[in-house]
Scaffold this motif. Sequence first.
Motif: not given
Length: 512
Positions: A47-50, A63-68, A75-81, A163-164
């Motif tokens: 989970m730390s990697m996510l 995420i959403h079918g796209k390699k991140e 960056v995780a925050n920007e991806l709403s994680i 807004n995660a």
Amino acid sequence: MGPLIEFKHVTKRFPGIIANNDISLEVKKGEILAILGENGAGKSTLMSMLFGMYQPDGGEIHIHGKKEIISSPMVANELSIGMVHQHFMLVEDQSITENIILGIEPQKRKFGIFPYVDLTSAHKKVKELSKLYKLEVNPTDIIKDIPVSTQQRVEILKMLYRNAEILIFDEPTAVLTPQEIESLLHIIEKLRDDGKTIILITHKLDEVMKIADRCAIICKGKLVGLLTTKETTIKEISALMVGREVSIGITQTDHSIEDVVLEVEHLSVISHEHITLVDDVSFTVRKGEVLSIAGVSGNGQVEIADAIAGLIPTKGGSIRLLGKELIGKDIRSRTEAGMSYIPEDRHSVGIILDFNLRENLLLKQYYNTPFCDNKGILQFDEMNSTSEKLIKDFDIRCSEGNKTLTRSMSGGNQQKAIIAREIYLNSSLLIFVQPTRGLDIGAIDSIHHRIDALRAEGKAILLISLELDEIMELSDTIMVMYNGKVQTIQKASNVTKLQVGEYMMGAHVEKK
Ligand SMILES: Nc1ncnc2c1ncn2[C@@H]1O[C@H](COP(=O)(O)OP(=O)(O)OP(=O)(O)O)[C@@H](O)[C@H]1O
Ligand SMILES: [Mg+2]
């Protein structure tokens, strides 16, 4: 619609260990997915990697079918994680709002020129969010003054403020009381019903059965099972986790209760704010006895333990260990008088995170023979062989043997290290405060057997726990605390779990 998150052949290595080994896993939008596995299995690492704290050594995250490439938590925050960590990450001296807005502070300009942080509007937004999700907090409170359950709410609000949409919880219920757990589980369900995706790491399988839609089981870094909760059982899950069937519950070994080891008389503890936390408490613990202190969190149980250990001052009363008065003595003298102590808060008083495992395992004995000679020179050979033996005996999973940096170890294995150190002291009295917090089911079972064996050997054991099942299973005597006072002291065989629960709520039970 495809899966929201895909781990594709993800591998993560640390020196000496493959923490995640070729893991492929999909998480669907709007589900609660539980991640299960033994201590050190690799749950937090995955989970730390996510969340961008580590980078995979192999494989990809989509995420959403796209390699991140999730190169940082930003960056995780920007991806709403968002993630609530196993050990909270809050700034102690700052207010709740300041913690929540950290890094994304709303700014305003005085006279249109001078920028400042707009705390007023931030407080307001925090209040709104807290109302919406029933996460009650007072935005201006300072972190160090609030209980852990509130700190956890702050961590959750921090994610929601950003807004995660993907919320990761790493063992959120380990530090909570049964009532607080109930309320957190409701909040998590509400978040799911609002469309959020939840990943929940936990050791508590009943919680999983209650709220998770699916569960992924990791064993020694590998994904060994992905089950739909409705179609499985606790038995099946635990067998997959541990790699064998786990028996739950112990039968007490025959033992006899003999002389008094610990005698506490008229003990009182007053807080800095002059509140009476422990009020005129008296009890004894004998050789061959497990005396448990039950109580709703915050009724003085932990303060009794801390006072006996010498961590906090007492006001009046006496504490005698094998006839010797401990009040006024420093902590080392108390240890040497025959006391082992497994504290509630492992990071602040249990272990030194920047020491290696060997140093932590011998923290209370390094200055004695055979670890130190009469000239004061440390005997590393002895230290190495003893610490290796403890690592083996207590099944402490670590990547580089006794040289493993304690900070790098998984939470449950840090706990096992503390227990190993304290049992190895061979004290007459052992105080266990929440000893199985954060441990996996196999490890809990083994600690329970150890406590039982220590009692049979003739040790006196003081057990403080919020887990009533643990208390019922292990105790000879149960003392219940309410509002800092002893509510009752009973032979364990004379009370039921239900009655103990009633005493804990301050209700008197009719005795037959
Ligand atoms: N930063 C690090 N450096 C070195 N080793 C690490 C690091 N982080 C984790 N490890 C190792 O990776 C393995 C997996 O650890 P992880 O924290 O993911 O376990 P876990 O499943 O979360 O366990 P627990 O239930 O005890 O929290 C452990 O053996 C641990 O010692
Ligand atoms: Mg972990």
